[in-house]
Design an enzyme around this catalytic site. Structure first.
Site, PDB file in Angstrom:
ATOM      1  N   ASN A   1       0.880  -1.177   0.000  1.00  0.00           N
ATOM      2  CA  ASN A   1       0.000   0.000   0.000  1.00  0.00           C
ATOM      3  C   ASN A   1       0.913   1.221   0.000  1.00  0.00           C
ATOM      4  OD1 ASN A   1      -1.722   2.098   0.518  1.00  0.00           O
ATOM      5  ND2 ASN A   1      -2.727   1.143   2.276  1.00  0.00           N
TER       6      ASN A   1
ATOM      7  N   ARG B   1     -11.317  15.964   7.232  1.00  0.00           N
ATOM      8  CA  ARG B   1     -12.162  16.312   6.081  1.00  0.00           C
ATOM      9  C   ARG B   1     -13.553  16.709   6.557  1.00  0.00           C
ATOM     10  NH1 ARG B   1     -10.843  10.895   3.292  1.00  0.00           N
ATOM     11  NH2 ARG B   1      -8.685  11.192   2.665  1.00  0.00           N
TER      12      ARG B   1
ATOM     13  N   GLU C   1      -7.853  -4.723   5.377  1.00  0.00           N
ATOM     14  CA  GLU C   1      -7.756  -4.486   3.939  1.00  0.00           C
ATOM     15  C   GLU C   1      -6.634  -5.318   3.302  1.00  0.00           C
ATOM     16  OE1 GLU C   1      -8.911   0.017   3.205  1.00  0.00           O
ATOM     17  OE2 GLU C   1      -8.216  -0.309   5.239  1.00  0.00           O
TER      18      GLU C   1
ATOM     19  N   HIS D   1     -12.681   3.278   0.078  1.00  0.00           N
ATOM     20  CA  HIS D   1     -12.653   2.283   1.171  1.00  0.00           C
ATOM     21  C   HIS D   1     -13.360   0.999   0.747  1.00  0.00           C
ATOM     22  CE1 HIS D   1     -12.621   5.734   4.405  1.00  0.00           C
ATOM     23  NE2 HIS D   1     -11.374   5.361   4.140  1.00  0.00           N
TER      24      HIS D   1
ATOM     25  N   ARG E   1      -2.631  -2.040  -3.436  1.00  0.00           N
ATOM     26  CA  ARG E   1      -3.809  -1.186  -3.251  1.00  0.00           C
ATOM     27  C   ARG E   1      -3.677  -0.020  -4.227  1.00  0.00           C
ATOM     28  NH1 ARG E   1      -4.845   3.542   0.710  1.00  0.00           N
ATOM     29  NH2 ARG E   1      -7.104   3.801   0.475  1.00  0.00           N
TER      30      ARG E   1
END
Ligand code: AMP
Length: 372
Positions: free
Chosen positions: A8, A214, A357, A153, A65
């Protein structure tokens, strides 16, 4: 023993995990931080893995990823030069992510030239959304240029919704679930029988829930308003909404472990931050309940979702009449395993399911290459 190497690659870090086949258990893993040269970073990853012991000759496949797969990739794909070009073509949609993901792919293909490399896209799981979920009500020429909701996601939402069905011993295609992935980034999804039918992130990961830094949903007129009234550029607004907003803007902290003590000390900004954060999540639960029509399972995952009982309880406050009834004792259990936190007899089962993940990427990379 064979392995999948999962990579990743972020802008300044490379996370890696070596996963055993077929158990998908972790053999080694870590993170190389403060990366400025990704080829150099990849050499560090190799050095760390070699120091950890496993024989890297046994890496059978490398899973990467990749954040944005656009409409082209609803499934993982074995990477060749054409796939690399398409990841590059999608970079304007994810300028902070796809270019560095691609650098990682290229560096890893040089280091492991004789094994397949697989791209697993963050957007892929959400490609099953129907047009009424992904279409923005905006001029058609923009839509024709690819402006739509993609969602992110996805690897986590896929893994967690499937694990929830497995945990309850129910067939995945028969379970309707809402997944709340609450980490530093946060998103909600509505999953109908294993297919994502709506998700809160949009064209970019900015839309939807209040996150660490965010804003999530704001009035889209905000950028124009700030340009007119303060002379801010589009880049300044974009940066502020992504990096200087959310919980950080509301109370000066983006980590819940720092915010709750402030709430308890009577800090009004911290208290309001948690009200704003949890109300937004609650609104998405209501919205997705309505989208699904029937809700079987609500799942919490990621850093906040897995570890913060107080936030979970606050989000679900007042939803008893919707059939969502928390068991306060189960909710505060320190267990790290997948678990039920709803009361016996709650029509909707509420679960905590730790996300993974890397494991999901490894599983998908094995499946698409037939090496599992
Ligand atoms: P993630 O992006 O999934 O790694 O989540 C990171 C966020 O999870 C942090 O910013 C914290 O807000 C939250 N978090 C992690 N551990 C805990 C914990 N033990 N209690 C409360 N919040 C936590």
């Amino acid at each position: 023993m064979r392995y999948v190497l999962v990579l990743n690659c972020g802008s300044s870090s490379i996370k890696y995990r070596l996963v055993e086949v077929p158990s998908l258990e972790t053999a080694a893993g870590g993170i190389v931080e403060r990366v400025s040269d990704h080829a150099e970073g990849m050499r560090k990853v190799l050095a760390e893995l070699e120091a950890a012991g496993p024989d890297l000759e046994r890496v059978a496949v490398v899973g990467h990823r990749v954040v944005h797969g656009g409409t082209r990739y609803a499934d993982p794909v074995v990477i060749d030069d054409a796939v690399e070009r398409r990841i590059e073509e999608l970079s304007p949609m994810a300028p902070l992510h796809n270019p560095v993901n691609l650098i990682g792919v290229r560096a890893a293909r040089e280091v492991f030239p004789s094994v397949p490399h697989v791209a697993v896209f963050d957007t892929a799981f959400h490609q099953t959304m129907p047009p009424e979920a992904y279409t923005y009500a905006i001029p058609r020429e923009w839509t024709a240029g690819g402006v739509r909701r993609y969602g992110f996601h996805g690897t986590s939402h896929a893994y967690v919704s499937r694990r929830a069905a497995e945990f309850l011993d129910r067939p995945y295609p028969e379970v309707n679930s809402i997944v709340l992935h609450l980490g530093n980034g946060a998103s909600a999804s509505a999953v109908e029988g294993g297919r994502c039918v709506d998700t809160s992130m949009g064209l970019t990961p900015l839309e939807g829930l209040v996150m660490g830094t965010r804003s999530g949903d704001v009035d889209p007129a905000l950028a124009a308003f700030l340009a007119r009234t303060r002379g801010l550029s589009v880049e300044e607004v974009d940066h502020a909404l992504n990096h200087e907003s959310g919980l950080l803007a509301l109370c000066g902290h983006n980590d819940l472990r720092e915010i709750w003590p402030l709430v308890d000390a009577g800090d009004p900004a911290a208290a309001l931050a948690m009200e704003v954060y949890t109300r937004r999540a609650r609104k998405y639960v209501g919205a997705y309940y309505a989208v699904l029509g029937r809700l079987d399972v609500l799942v919490f995952t990621a850093g906040v979702g897995e570890n913060d009982p107080r936030t979970r309880a606050m989000i679900l406050t007042g939803l008893e009449n919707l059939g969502i009834v928390l068991d306060p004792e189960a909710n505060t259990s320190p267990s790290r395993a997948p678990r039920v936190i709803s009361a016996a007899g709650s029509p909707v089962t509420v679960l905590v399911v730790p996300t993974d993940e890397e494991r999901e990427i490894a599983g998908q990379a094995l499946a698409v290459t037939g090496l599992g």
